[in-house]
Design an enzyme around this catalytic site. Structure first.
Site, PDB file in Angstrom:
ATOM      1  N   PHE A  28       0.710  -1.224  -0.126  1.00 41.18           N
ATOM      2  CA  PHE A  28      -0.025   0.098  -0.076  1.00 41.18           C
ATOM      3  C   PHE A  28       1.049   1.252   0.134  1.00 41.18           C
ATOM      4  CE2 PHE A  28      -1.853   2.652   3.534  1.00 41.18           C
ATOM      5  CZ  PHE A  28      -2.308   3.703   2.611  1.00 41.18           C
ATOM      6  N   VAL A  29       1.660   1.575   1.166  1.00 41.61           N
ATOM      7  CA  VAL A  29       2.231   2.526   1.234  1.00 41.61           C
ATOM      8  C   VAL A  29       3.646   2.646   0.115  1.00 41.61           C
ATOM      9  CG1 VAL A  29       4.268   4.158   2.608  1.00 41.61           C
ATOM     10  CG2 VAL A  29       1.939   2.954   3.826  1.00 41.61           C
ATOM     11  N   LYS A  79      24.983   0.585   3.384  1.00 43.31           N
ATOM     12  CA  LYS A  79      26.540   0.619   3.817  1.00 43.31           C
ATOM     13  C   LYS A  79      27.233   0.354   2.468  1.00 43.31           C
ATOM     14  CE  LYS A  79      29.780  -1.769   6.850  1.00 43.31           C
ATOM     15  NZ  LYS A  79      29.893  -3.335   7.301  1.00 43.31           N
ATOM     16  N   TYR A 132       5.149  -8.034  15.906  1.00 44.36           N
ATOM     17  CA  TYR A 132       5.272  -6.669  15.058  1.00 44.36           C
ATOM     18  C   TYR A 132       5.933  -5.518  15.887  1.00 44.36           C
ATOM     19  CZ  TYR A 132       3.676  -2.764  12.350  1.00 44.36           C
ATOM     20  OH  TYR A 132       3.659  -1.800  11.438  1.00 44.36           O
ATOM     21  N   LYS A 159       9.812  -4.018  15.213  1.00 39.74           N
ATOM     22  CA  LYS A 159      10.032  -2.849  14.729  1.00 39.74           C
ATOM     23  C   LYS A 159      11.030  -2.287  15.625  1.00 39.74           C
ATOM     24  CE  LYS A 159       7.218  -2.203  10.921  1.00 39.74           C
ATOM     25  NZ  LYS A 159       7.968  -1.829   9.669  1.00 39.74           N
ATOM     26  N   VAL A 217      13.281 -10.060   0.901  1.00 41.31           N
ATOM     27  CA  VAL A 217      14.733  -9.121   1.554  1.00 41.31           C
ATOM     28  C   VAL A 217      15.470  -9.956   2.737  1.00 41.31           C
ATOM     29  CG1 VAL A 217      13.871  -7.047   0.921  1.00 41.31           C
ATOM     30  CG2 VAL A 217      13.229  -7.708   3.076  1.00 41.31           C
ATOM     31  N   THR A 269      -2.504   5.014   8.530  1.00 39.86           N
ATOM     32  CA  THR A 269      -2.506   5.696   7.296  1.00 39.86           C
ATOM     33  C   THR A 269      -3.401   4.833   6.459  1.00 39.86           C
ATOM     34  OG1 THR A 269      -0.003   6.559   7.645  1.00 39.86           O
ATOM     35  CG2 THR A 269      -0.989   6.273   5.395  1.00 39.86           C
ATOM     36  N   ALA A 318      10.695   2.390   7.622  1.00 41.76           N
ATOM     37  CA  ALA A 318       9.059   2.639   8.095  1.00 41.76           C
ATOM     38  C   ALA A 318       9.073   1.819   9.503  1.00 41.76           C
ATOM     39  CB  ALA A 318       8.521   1.786   6.875  1.00 41.76           C
TER      40      ALA A 318
HETATM   41  P1  NAD Z   1       1.509  -3.579   3.074  1.00 40.24           P
HETATM   42  O1  NAD Z   1       1.419  -5.032   3.805  1.00 40.24           O
HETATM   43  O2  NAD Z   1       0.473  -3.232   1.863  1.00 40.24           O
HETATM   44  O3  NAD Z   1       3.072  -3.430   2.399  1.00 40.24           O
HETATM   45  C1  NAD Z   1       4.364  -4.166   2.740  1.00 40.24           C
HETATM   46  C2  NAD Z   1       4.910  -4.639   1.797  1.00 40.24           C
HETATM   47  O4  NAD Z   1       6.063  -5.464   2.069  1.00 40.24           O
HETATM   48  C3  NAD Z   1       4.110  -5.853   0.926  1.00 40.24           C
HETATM   49  O5  NAD Z   1       3.988  -5.561  -0.478  1.00 40.24           O
HETATM   50  C4  NAD Z   1       4.649  -7.200   1.219  1.00 40.24           C
HETATM   51  O6  NAD Z   1       4.449  -8.188   0.201  1.00 40.24           O
HETATM   52  C5  NAD Z   1       6.222  -6.836   1.236  1.00 40.24           C
HETATM   53  N1  NAD Z   1       7.008  -7.732   2.059  1.00 40.24           N
HETATM   54  C6  NAD Z   1       6.665  -8.179   3.322  1.00 40.24           C
HETATM   55  N2  NAD Z   1       7.797  -9.010   3.564  1.00 40.24           N
HETATM   56  C7  NAD Z   1       8.569  -8.966   2.503  1.00 40.24           C
HETATM   57  C8  NAD Z   1       9.857  -9.606   2.496  1.00 40.24           C
HETATM   58  N3  NAD Z   1      10.515 -10.400   3.367  1.00 40.24           N
HETATM   59  N4  NAD Z   1      10.371  -9.157   1.342  1.00 40.24           N
HETATM   60  C9  NAD Z   1      10.048  -8.547   0.405  1.00 40.24           C
HETATM   61  N5  NAD Z   1       8.974  -7.754   0.530  1.00 40.24           N
HETATM   62  C10 NAD Z   1       8.210  -8.066   1.648  1.00 40.24           C
HETATM   63  O7  NAD Z   1       1.837  -2.678   4.373  1.00 40.24           O
HETATM   64  P2  NAD Z   1       1.674  -0.819   4.183  1.00 40.24           P
HETATM   65  O8  NAD Z   1       0.721  -0.302   4.896  1.00 40.24           O
HETATM   66  O9  NAD Z   1       1.980  -0.521   2.947  1.00 40.24           O
HETATM   67  O10 NAD Z   1       2.937  -0.857   5.297  1.00 40.24           O
HETATM   68  C11 NAD Z   1       4.343  -0.474   4.712  1.00 40.24           C
HETATM   69  C12 NAD Z   1       5.202  -0.246   5.783  1.00 40.24           C
HETATM   70  O11 NAD Z   1       4.913   0.908   6.756  1.00 40.24           O
HETATM   71  C13 NAD Z   1       5.246  -1.437   6.654  1.00 40.24           C
HETATM   72  O12 NAD Z   1       6.634  -1.789   7.165  1.00 40.24           O
HETATM   73  C14 NAD Z   1       4.682  -1.288   8.070  1.00 40.24           C
HETATM   74  O13 NAD Z   1       5.063  -1.682   9.032  1.00 40.24           O
HETATM   75  C15 NAD Z   1       4.746   0.372   7.863  1.00 40.24           C
HETATM   76  N6  NAD Z   1       3.474   1.039   8.617  1.00 40.24           N
HETATM   77  C16 NAD Z   1       2.420   1.265   8.038  1.00 40.24           C
HETATM   78  C17 NAD Z   1       1.469   1.852   8.711  1.00 40.24           C
HETATM   79  C18 NAD Z   1       0.164   1.899   7.888  1.00 40.24           C
HETATM   80  O14 NAD Z   1      -0.870   2.571   8.733  1.00 40.24           O
HETATM   81  N7  NAD Z   1      -0.210   1.611   6.868  1.00 40.24           N
HETATM   82  C19 NAD Z   1       1.502   2.061   9.943  1.00 40.24           C
HETATM   83  C20 NAD Z   1       2.602   2.006  10.604  1.00 40.24           C
HETATM   84  C21 NAD Z   1       3.803   1.464  10.057  1.00 40.24           C
END
Ligand code: NAD
Ligand code: UDP
Length: 315
Positions: free
Chosen positions: A11-12, A109, A149, A153, A57, A179, A118
């Site tokens: 999403f983000v 690095k 989680y 983090k 990753v 978000t 994030a």
């Molecule tokens: P999301 O689940 O839509 O996106 C996360 C992406 O990471 C996904 O596309 C997923 O397939 C990918 N991913 C997960 N593990 C992976 C791996 N091992 N290797 C490669 N790709 C991997 O979530 P989001 O809402 O877009 O969140 C993005 C980031 O922002 C996250 O780290 C989340 O913790 C952080 N975050 C989001 C919010 C929010 O409200 N959206 C709030 C706090 C923190």
């Protein structure tokens, strides 16, 4: 710049890749699609400045796989993010924020790149200080439903600190508060996606607990504008909250969503999940001061855009 976006199909991440391309950067999105969706990239997949690499990753080979490109910035968004999904994938969540963060820090690095992590308001847990400032250390349960989680983090932040101090990597941390917006997955189980999807279908909204708990919702365009400033401003080693300080109860949110969608259905009450934070609101004075950033999109306006998006994807 050459910019690596881990989690770029989420999403983000997908919204942020679009922004980077519009600013003229070359973008490599790495994603294993565990919670992300390739269709989030439909509008940019044919852009010559964009490459999608389906990879994990936490793979020890990831640094070598990306050795031909020299990055100036590495953004780490990769992690399941919604409570139902990180609880479905607890080990993957722990590993992507620990091993995954280390692997990506190694790339930063090697290339002398800026590294933007994030993190999340969940590092504050069920907060005893309100609103939450970056100086607050949090009230987190290390052994419970959300700990895979929250603690992952917190570890991610700690390893960023170590790479800054021991290896001089230019790390910058964002603590994201709730978000919402286009490219959210209707099935991710978060409150905005659930309520909007339910309202569009004319169903009752599922309220966990009595609905008096609060959250502060940031529209994704505001958030990604802040993430871009994390690259362009002089904020090495800083931890910065990004979120919208407008605080709403979940009952208020349900009412706004039903009104905007025109849903006359009611609310179904369910149990509150374990360790669900009772309130949350960012103190964004640091973002205002260091980035010159504050959100511009009010909840009612952001919800309208989000509802339009969900109408195109909800069957
Ligand atoms: P999301 O689940 O839509 O996106 C996360 C992406 O990471 C996904 O596309 C997923 O397939 C990918 N991913 C997960 N593990 C992976 C791996 N091992 N290797 C490669 N790709 C991997 O979530 P989001 O809402 O877009 O969140 C993005 C980031 O922002 C996250 O780290 C989340 O913790 C952080 N975050 C989001 C919010 C929010 O409200 N959206 C709030 C706090 C923190
Ligand atoms: N929530 C709810 N109904 C839902 C989904 C979530 O009442 O269908 C509640 C949840 O218990 C929490 C708040 O809404 O109090 C925000 O939940 P979300 O999963 O979006 O994010 P987080 O808890 O991580 O802030």
């Amino acid at each position: 710049m050459n910019i690596l976006v881990a989690g770029g199909a989420g999403f983000v991440g997908s919204n942020f890749c679009q922004l980077l391309l519009s600013k003229g950067h070359k973008v490599w999105a790495v994603d294993n699609l565990i919670t992300g969706r390739k269709e989030n990239l439909d509008s940019i997949i044919n852009n010559n400045d964009f490459s999608f690499i389906q990879a994990d990753v936490i793979d020890p080979q990831i640094k070598d796989r990306l050795e031909e490109i020299e990055f100036q910035a590495v953004y780490h968004f990769a992690s399941p993010a919604s409570p139902p999904w990180y609880q479905k994938y607890p080990l993957e969540t722990l590993e992507v924020n620990s091993i995954g963060t280390k692997n990506l820090l190694e790339i930063a690095k090697r290339d002398n790149a800026k590294f933007i992590f994030a993190s999340t308001s969940e590092v504050y847990g069920d907060p005893l200080e309100h609103p939450q400032k970056e100086t607050y250390w949090g009230n987190v349960n290390s052994f419970g439903a959300r700990s895979c989680y929250d603690e992952a983090k917190r570890y991610g932040e700690a390893i960023c600190y170590t790479y800054l101090k021991d290896f001089n990597v230019d790390v910058r941390i964002v603590r994201i508060f709730n978000t919402y917006g286009p490219n959210m997955d209707p099935k991710d189980g978060r409150v905005v996606s659930n309520f909007v999807t339910q309202a569009i279908r004319g169903e009752n909204l599922t309220m966990y607990g009595d609905g008096s708990q609060t959250r502060a919702f940031c529209y994704v365009d505001d958030l990604i504008r802040g993430f871009y400033l994390m690259l362009t401003k002089d904020v090495t080693g800083e931890v910065i909250n990004l979120g919208n300080p407008g605080e709403f109860t979940m009952l208020e949110l349900a009412k706004i969503v039903n009104k905007k969608v025109g849903n006359s259905s009611q609310i179904t009450y369910q149990d509150l999940p374990q360790d669900d934070p009772k309130k949350r609101r960012p103190d964004i004075s640091k973002a205002k001061e260091l980035l010159g950033w504050e959100p511009e999109i009010a909840l009612k306006d952001g919800l309208e855009k989000t509802i339009e998006y969900f109408k195109t994807v909800v069957k």
